[in-house]
Scaffold this motif. Structure first.
Motif, PDB file in Angstrom:
ATOM      1  N   HIS A   1       0.827  -1.203   0.000  1.00  0.00           N
ATOM      2  CA  HIS A   1       0.000   0.000   0.000  1.00  0.00           C
ATOM      3  C   HIS A   1       0.865   1.258   0.000  1.00  0.00           C
ATOM      4  CE1 HIS A   1      -3.488   2.400   0.412  1.00  0.00           C
ATOM      5  NE2 HIS A   1      -3.486   2.535   1.723  1.00  0.00           N
ATOM      6  N   PHE A   2       1.921   1.257   0.807  1.00  0.00           N
ATOM      7  CA  PHE A   2       2.819   2.411   0.883  1.00  0.00           C
ATOM      8  C   PHE A   2       3.481   2.661  -0.466  1.00  0.00           C
ATOM      9  CE2 PHE A   2       7.037   4.243   1.666  1.00  0.00           C
ATOM     10  CZ  PHE A   2       6.697   5.372   2.393  1.00  0.00           C
ATOM     11  N   HIS A   3       3.968   1.605  -1.114  1.00  0.00           N
ATOM     12  CA  HIS A   3       4.626   1.766  -2.409  1.00  0.00           C
ATOM     13  C   HIS A   3       3.636   2.223  -3.482  1.00  0.00           C
ATOM     14  CE1 HIS A   3       8.732  -0.398  -1.980  1.00  0.00           C
ATOM     15  NE2 HIS A   3       8.367   0.147  -0.829  1.00  0.00           N
ATOM     16  N   ASP A   4       2.379   1.887  -3.322  1.00  0.00           N
ATOM     17  CA  ASP A   4       1.358   2.394  -4.223  1.00  0.00           C
ATOM     18  C   ASP A   4       1.138   3.885  -3.995  1.00  0.00           C
ATOM     19  OD1 ASP A   4      -0.818   2.380  -6.098  1.00  0.00           O
ATOM     20  OD2 ASP A   4      -2.204   2.297  -4.399  1.00  0.00           O
ATOM     21  N   CYS A   5       0.964   4.268  -2.742  1.00  0.00           N
ATOM     22  CA  CYS A   5       0.616   5.650  -2.419  1.00  0.00           C
ATOM     23  C   CYS A   5       1.747   6.635  -2.709  1.00  0.00           C
ATOM     24  CB  CYS A   5       0.214   5.759  -0.945  1.00  0.00           C
ATOM     25  SG  CYS A   5      -1.311   4.908  -0.526  1.00  0.00           S
ATOM     26  N   PHE A   6       2.988   6.169  -2.658  1.00  0.00           N
ATOM     27  CA  PHE A   6       4.116   7.078  -2.846  1.00  0.00           C
ATOM     28  C   PHE A   6       4.270   7.494  -4.306  1.00  0.00           C
ATOM     29  CE2 PHE A   6       8.062   8.917  -1.274  1.00  0.00           C
ATOM     30  CZ  PHE A   6       7.804   9.038   0.076  1.00  0.00           C
ATOM     31  N   VAL A   7       3.549   6.839  -5.216  1.00  0.00           N
ATOM     32  CA  VAL A   7       3.633   7.154  -6.645  1.00  0.00           C
ATOM     33  C   VAL A   7       2.246   7.564  -7.135  1.00  0.00           C
ATOM     34  CG1 VAL A   7       4.281   6.300  -8.921  1.00  0.00           C
ATOM     35  CG2 VAL A   7       5.446   5.418  -6.888  1.00  0.00           C
ATOM     36  N   ASN A   8       2.042   8.833  -7.362  1.00  0.00           N
ATOM     37  CA  ASN A   8       0.764   9.348  -7.888  1.00  0.00           C
ATOM     38  C   ASN A   8      -0.419   9.116  -6.959  1.00  0.00           C
ATOM     39  OD1 ASN A   8       2.249  10.055 -10.096  1.00  0.00           O
ATOM     40  ND2 ASN A   8       1.366   8.525 -11.481  1.00  0.00           N
ATOM     41  N   GLY A   9      -0.176   8.899  -5.682  1.00  0.00           N
ATOM     42  CA  GLY A   9      -1.275   8.727  -4.741  1.00  0.00           C
ATOM     43  C   GLY A   9      -1.778   7.298  -4.658  1.00  0.00           C
ATOM     44  N   CYS A  10      -2.764   7.076  -3.804  1.00  0.00           N
ATOM     45  CA  CYS A  10      -3.269   5.728  -3.514  1.00  0.00           C
ATOM     46  C   CYS A  10      -4.316   5.337  -4.546  1.00  0.00           C
ATOM     47  CB  CYS A  10      -3.883   5.701  -2.117  1.00  0.00           C
ATOM     48  SG  CYS A  10      -2.818   6.376  -0.829  1.00  0.00           S
ATOM     49  N   ASP A  11      -3.847   4.809  -5.676  1.00  0.00           N
ATOM     50  CA  ASP A  11      -4.753   4.558  -6.801  1.00  0.00           C
ATOM     51  C   ASP A  11      -4.700   3.122  -7.311  1.00  0.00           C
ATOM     52  OD1 ASP A  11      -2.257   4.512  -7.943  1.00  0.00           O
ATOM     53  OD2 ASP A  11      -2.614   6.144  -9.367  1.00  0.00           O
TER      54      ASP A  11
ATOM     55  N   ASN B   1      10.455   4.226  -9.786  1.00  0.00           N
ATOM     56  CA  ASN B   1      11.916   4.105  -9.733  1.00  0.00           C
ATOM     57  C   ASN B   1      12.575   5.288  -9.038  1.00  0.00           C
ATOM     58  OD1 ASN B   1      12.716   1.607 -10.938  1.00  0.00           O
ATOM     59  ND2 ASN B   1      12.102   2.396 -12.935  1.00  0.00           N
ATOM     60  N   THR B   2      11.991   6.454  -9.181  1.00  0.00           N
ATOM     61  CA  THR B   2      12.644   7.663  -8.655  1.00  0.00           C
ATOM     62  C   THR B   2      12.061   8.164  -7.340  1.00  0.00           C
ATOM     63  OG1 THR B   2      11.179   9.059 -10.011  1.00  0.00           O
ATOM     64  CG2 THR B   2      13.307   8.426 -10.963  1.00  0.00           C
ATOM     65  N   SER B   3      10.808   7.807  -7.040  1.00  0.00           N
ATOM     66  CA  SER B   3      10.129   8.409  -5.884  1.00  0.00           C
ATOM     67  C   SER B   3      10.214   7.586  -4.608  1.00  0.00           C
ATOM     68  CB  SER B   3       8.651   8.644  -6.218  1.00  0.00           C
ATOM     69  OG  SER B   3       8.510   9.500  -7.324  1.00  0.00           O
TER      70      SER B   3
ATOM     71  N   GLY C   1      20.877   7.719   1.829  1.00  0.00           N
ATOM     72  CA  GLY C   1      21.178   8.486   3.023  1.00  0.00           C
ATOM     73  C   GLY C   1      19.976   9.268   3.499  1.00  0.00           C
ATOM     74  N   LEU C   2      20.086   9.787   4.688  1.00  0.00           N
ATOM     75  CA  LEU C   2      18.953  10.450   5.323  1.00  0.00           C
ATOM     76  C   LEU C   2      18.512  11.689   4.551  1.00  0.00           C
ATOM     77  CD1 LEU C   2      16.953  10.641   7.630  1.00  0.00           C
ATOM     78  CD2 LEU C   2      18.735  11.755   9.008  1.00  0.00           C
ATOM     79  N   SER C   3      19.449  12.465   4.042  1.00  0.00           N
ATOM     80  CA  SER C   3      19.069  13.699   3.343  1.00  0.00           C
ATOM     81  C   SER C   3      18.261  13.405   2.094  1.00  0.00           C
ATOM     82  CB  SER C   3      20.322  14.509   2.994  1.00  0.00           C
ATOM     83  OG  SER C   3      21.181  13.774   2.138  1.00  0.00           O
ATOM     84  N   SER C   4      18.643  12.355   1.370  1.00  0.00           N
ATOM     85  CA  SER C   4      17.907  11.988   0.159  1.00  0.00           C
ATOM     86  C   SER C   4      16.508  11.496   0.494  1.00  0.00           C
ATOM     87  CB  SER C   4      18.683  10.911  -0.608  1.00  0.00           C
ATOM     88  OG  SER C   4      17.958  10.485  -1.749  1.00  0.00           O
ATOM     89  N   ILE C   5      16.396  10.665   1.519  1.00  0.00           N
ATOM     90  CA  ILE C   5      15.079  10.147   1.910  1.00  0.00           C
ATOM     91  C   ILE C   5      14.189  11.280   2.407  1.00  0.00           C
ATOM     92  CG2 ILE C   5      13.882   8.675   3.574  1.00  0.00           C
ATOM     93  CD1 ILE C   5      16.195   6.727   3.351  1.00  0.00           C
TER      94      ILE C   5
END
Length: 308
Positions: free
Chosen positions: A65-75, A160-162, A169-173
């Protein structure tokens, strides 16, 4: 013990805020009250059955679910397979040979369709499954906001990018969380979902033997924990063996994730850096979530104010 429920609830509340923030339209918890009133119990029942043979499934479903929501929302775009016009998010680097639980989602969808044909979206099924997975693992429950629509397109490039990587590292995340409207407090709380589940050795073995090309292990790893992990993940192993994300209560949704970080027992680099990055604001947040109930409750109020 007094902090268990509050820490878990902090994670869940920020997760709910994230899912609401990343969804389109007006959602509400009674969306299916007339058309499919038993949808939550149907979803929970299928997951309960799956847990009998697969104790990992709850963590796998919330990660899906998290990997879905992190890309264009929870769709539910993560559920789409390759075809002539779609490049599936399943094949993105953060998901391939990693995300799992699709068969259980299919079983849930079949059970829901048998009861309420053509009513409940797959996106809402993933949201309900996330709540049920937390609750069944001993964490708190919450009213799931419903009414999402399913996407007809996928965004493999976005996946792939989001999606944050365990090697980053922490700054990138932090930047990736900020891009979807989540601050540092949210980052630490959402990372607490790693209180249950497993990870393949390939996702952290660099920390055990050759961290950052030094030929030595990650110096932030607890030495006893390091020895244990090396037994699970030998240097020339396949990389597919599994280690518990939480070495203390691996199948329970609790607040031990934060105390594990304090003891240098964060499994993934992206986890341990929350506590071991010198000067980072995340250190104080980890300490707060581990021990201070009043600050946690204050955080809950601020999240409610922020996301409405």
């Amino acid at each position: 013990m007094m902090f268990y429920f509050s820490s878990s609830l902090a994670v869940v509340s920020i997760l709910v805020a994230f899912l609401l923030h990343e969804s389109n339209g007006q959602l509400n918890s009674t969306f299916y009250s007339n058309t499919c009133p038993n949808v939550s119990s149907i979803v929970s029942g299928v997951i309960q059955q799956a847990l009998q043979s697969d104790p990992r499934i709850g963590a796998s479903l919330i990660r899906l679910h998290f990997h879905d929501c992190f890309v264009n929302g929870c769709d539910a775009s993560i559920l789409l397979d390759n075809n002539g016009t779609i490049r599936s998010e399943k094949d993105a680097a953060p998901n391939t040979n990693s995300t799992r639980g699709f068969n259980v989602v299919d079983n849930i969808k079949t059970a829901v369709e048998n009861s309420c044909p053509g009513v409940v979206s797959c996106a809402d099924i993933l949201a309900i499954a996330a709540e049920a997975s937390v609750s069944l693992a001993g964490g708190p429950s919450w009213s799931v906001l419903l009414g999402r629509r399913d996407s007809r397109t996928a965004n493999q490039a976005g996946a792939n990018t989001s999606i944050p990587s365990p090697f980053e590292g922490l700054s990138s995340i932090t930047s990736k969380f900020s891009a979807v409207g989540l601050n540092t407090n949210d980052l630490v709380a959402l990372s607490g979902a790693h209180t249950f589940g497993r990870a393949q050795c390939r996702l952290f073995s660099n920390r055990l033997y050759n961290f950052n090309g030094t030929g030595n292990p990650d110096p932030t790893l607890n030495s006893t924990y390091l020895a244990t992990l090396r037994q699970t993940c030998p240097q020339n192993g396949s990389g597919t063996a599994l280690a518990n994300l939480d070495p203390t209560t691996p199948d329970s949704f609790d607040s031990n994730y934060f105390s594990n970080l304090q003891n240098n027992q964060g499994l993934l680099q992206s986890d341990q850096e929350l506590f071991s990055t010198t000067g980072s604001a995340t250190i104080a947040i980890v300490n707060t979530f581990s021990s201070n109930r009043n600050c946690l409750l204050s955080k809950l109020r601020s999240v409610n104010d922020k996301y409405g």
